[in-house]
Design a protein around this motif. Structure first.
Motif, PDB file in Angstrom:
ATOM      1  N   LEU A  52       0.820  -1.216   0.000  1.00 61.66           N
ATOM      2  CA  LEU A  52       0.000   0.000   0.000  1.00 61.66           C
ATOM      3  C   LEU A  52       0.853   1.265   0.000  1.00 61.66           C
ATOM      4  N   GLY A  53       1.918   1.246   0.785  1.00 58.92           N
ATOM      5  CA  GLY A  53       2.797   2.419   0.824  1.00 58.92           C
ATOM      6  C   GLY A  53       3.480   2.679  -0.503  1.00 58.92           C
ATOM      7  N   LEU A  54       3.990   1.629  -1.120  1.00 60.80           N
ATOM      8  CA  LEU A  54       4.656   1.790  -2.421  1.00 60.80           C
ATOM      9  C   LEU A  54       3.666   2.209  -3.500  1.00 60.80           C
ATOM     10  N   TYR A  55       2.471   1.647  -3.477  1.00 62.05           N
ATOM     11  CA  TYR A  55       1.467   2.021  -4.473  1.00 62.05           C
ATOM     12  C   TYR A  55       1.152   3.514  -4.384  1.00 62.05           C
ATOM     13  N   ASP A  56       0.988   4.026  -3.163  1.00 60.07           N
ATOM     14  CA  ASP A  56       0.725   5.455  -2.998  1.00 60.07           C
ATOM     15  C   ASP A  56       1.878   6.296  -3.534  1.00 60.07           C
ATOM     16  N   MET A  57       3.110   5.878  -3.242  1.00 63.31           N
ATOM     17  CA  MET A  57       4.283   6.616  -3.727  1.00 63.31           C
ATOM     18  C   MET A  57       4.352   6.599  -5.253  1.00 63.31           C
ATOM     19  N   PHE A  58       4.122   5.435  -5.845  1.00 63.40           N
ATOM     20  CA  PHE A  58       4.212   5.312  -7.298  1.00 63.40           C
ATOM     21  C   PHE A  58       3.108   6.086  -8.008  1.00 63.40           C
ATOM     22  N   THR A  59       1.892   6.047  -7.470  1.00 64.47           N
ATOM     23  CA  THR A  59       0.800   6.783  -8.123  1.00 64.47           C
ATOM     24  C   THR A  59       1.002   8.294  -7.995  1.00 64.47           C
TER      25      THR A  59
END
Length: 100
Positions: A52-59
């Motif tokens: 979830l943390g990486l997805y937020d950063m990537f988006t």
């Protein structure tokens, strides 16, 4: 109980869930039902937190202000975040398997 049934079947023991549960409770008590739970929760914390943390950063990095993000960008962010999170969560997953 599921893992005990699988082990019992491999070793020629009982595969009846009720019998396996009775034996587990008799030999290990109620705490035997929670064996391996700590490794499972650890795996979930690392994997889900990273994903979830990486997805937020990537988006956030892929988003163009004022535009709706295209499907392919969302998919690329999700796949990348899931892949990296799988690598991060792998040691906890390995410990879960070994605790069974």
């Amino acid at each position: 109980v599921k893992v005990r049934i699988q082990i019992g079947g491999a070793e020629g023991g009982s595969t009846n869930p009720i019998e396996v549960t009775k034996k587990l409770l008799r030999e290990e008590g109620i705490t035997g039902m929670y064996k391996g739970l700590s490794a499972g929760l650890t795996r979930q914390v690392f994997y889900t937190g990273a994903r979830l943390g990486l997805y937020d950063m990537f988006t956030e990095a892929a988003q163009v202000p004022g535009e709706k993000m295209p499907f392919w960008k969302t998919t690329a962010c999700a796949l990348t975040a899931g892949g990296i999170a799988a690598v991060i969560g792998n040691p906890a997953d390995l410990s879960l398997i070994r605790m069974q």
